[in-house]
Write a protein that holds these residues in place. Structure first.
Motif, PDB file in Angstrom:
ATOM      1  N   UNK A  29       0.830  -1.195   0.000  1.00 50.82           N
ATOM      2  CA  UNK A  29       0.000   0.000   0.000  1.00 50.82           C
ATOM      3  C   UNK A  29       0.872   1.255   0.000  1.00 50.82           C
ATOM      4  N   UNK A  30       1.932   1.242   0.794  1.00 52.36           N
ATOM      5  CA  UNK A  30       2.840   2.385   0.840  1.00 52.36           C
ATOM      6  C   UNK A  30       3.497   2.618  -0.520  1.00 52.36           C
ATOM      7  N   UNK A  31       3.905   1.537  -1.177  1.00 52.40           N
ATOM      8  CA  UNK A  31       4.523   1.661  -2.499  1.00 52.40           C
ATOM      9  C   UNK A  31       3.552   2.256  -3.516  1.00 52.40           C
ATOM     10  N   UNK A  32       2.292   1.813  -3.453  1.00 49.65           N
ATOM     11  CA  UNK A  32       1.288   2.356  -4.370  1.00 49.65           C
ATOM     12  C   UNK A  32       1.031   3.833  -4.104  1.00 49.65           C
ATOM     13  N   UNK A  33       1.030   4.223  -2.834  1.00 53.60           N
ATOM     14  CA  UNK A  33       0.831   5.638  -2.500  1.00 53.60           C
ATOM     15  C   UNK A  33       1.972   6.494  -3.041  1.00 53.60           C
ATOM     16  N   UNK A  38       3.888  10.362  -7.137  1.00 57.34           N
ATOM     17  CA  UNK A  38       4.876  10.741  -8.146  1.00 57.34           C
ATOM     18  C   UNK A  38       4.274  10.808  -9.546  1.00 57.34           C
ATOM     19  N   UNK A  39       2.981  10.537  -9.649  1.00 55.31           N
ATOM     20  CA  UNK A  39       2.318  10.664 -10.946  1.00 55.31           C
ATOM     21  C   UNK A  39       2.318   9.402 -11.774  1.00 55.31           C
ATOM     22  N   UNK A  44      -5.248   2.970  -9.747  1.00 51.22           N
ATOM     23  CA  UNK A  44      -5.681   3.629  -8.520  1.00 51.22           C
ATOM     24  C   UNK A  44      -6.710   2.807  -7.747  1.00 51.22           C
ATOM     25  N   UNK A  45      -7.410   1.900  -8.407  1.00 53.87           N
ATOM     26  CA  UNK A  45      -8.396   1.071  -7.716  1.00 53.87           C
ATOM     27  C   UNK A  45      -7.740   0.114  -6.721  1.00 53.87           C
ATOM     28  N   UNK A  46      -6.459  -0.160  -6.904  1.00 55.63           N
ATOM     29  CA  UNK A  46      -5.764  -1.065  -6.000  1.00 55.63           C
ATOM     30  C   UNK A  46      -5.571  -0.460  -4.618  1.00 55.63           C
ATOM     31  N   UNK A  47      -5.500   0.879  -4.536  1.00 52.54           N
ATOM     32  CA  UNK A  47      -5.357   1.530  -3.235  1.00 52.54           C
ATOM     33  C   UNK A  47      -6.522   1.171  -2.326  1.00 52.54           C
TER      34      UNK A  47
END
Length: 69
Positions: A29-33, A38-39, A44-47
């Motif tokens: 989750x942190x990596x996805x954020x 960073x664009x 985004x649905x994975x968050x």
């Protein structure tokens, strides 16, 4: 992975496995954020899905602790 499949998988885990899985999901989750910030957040649905899966793991861990008392 579908919600029901994830829940059934989590319900069969031991306390140590739940802890490890919760850490893995939190790191992901942190990596996805960071990617989103960073664009480069294409998925985004994975968050939302990861946030909910972390909550499911924590809920099951809590249930296991209550059942052990």
């Amino acid at each position: 992975m579908k919600r029901r499949e994830f829940q059934s998988e989590v319900s069969k885990m031991s306390a140590e496995d739940l802890k490890r899985r919760g850490i893995e999901l939190s790191e992901e989750l942190m990596k996805l954020r960071f990617r989103k910030a960073s664009g480069r957040g294409e998925k985004s649905h994975l968050l939302r899905e990861l946030r909910r899966n972390v909550a499911r793991v924590l809920t099951q861990a809590s249930r296991n602790r209550k059942a052990a008392k």
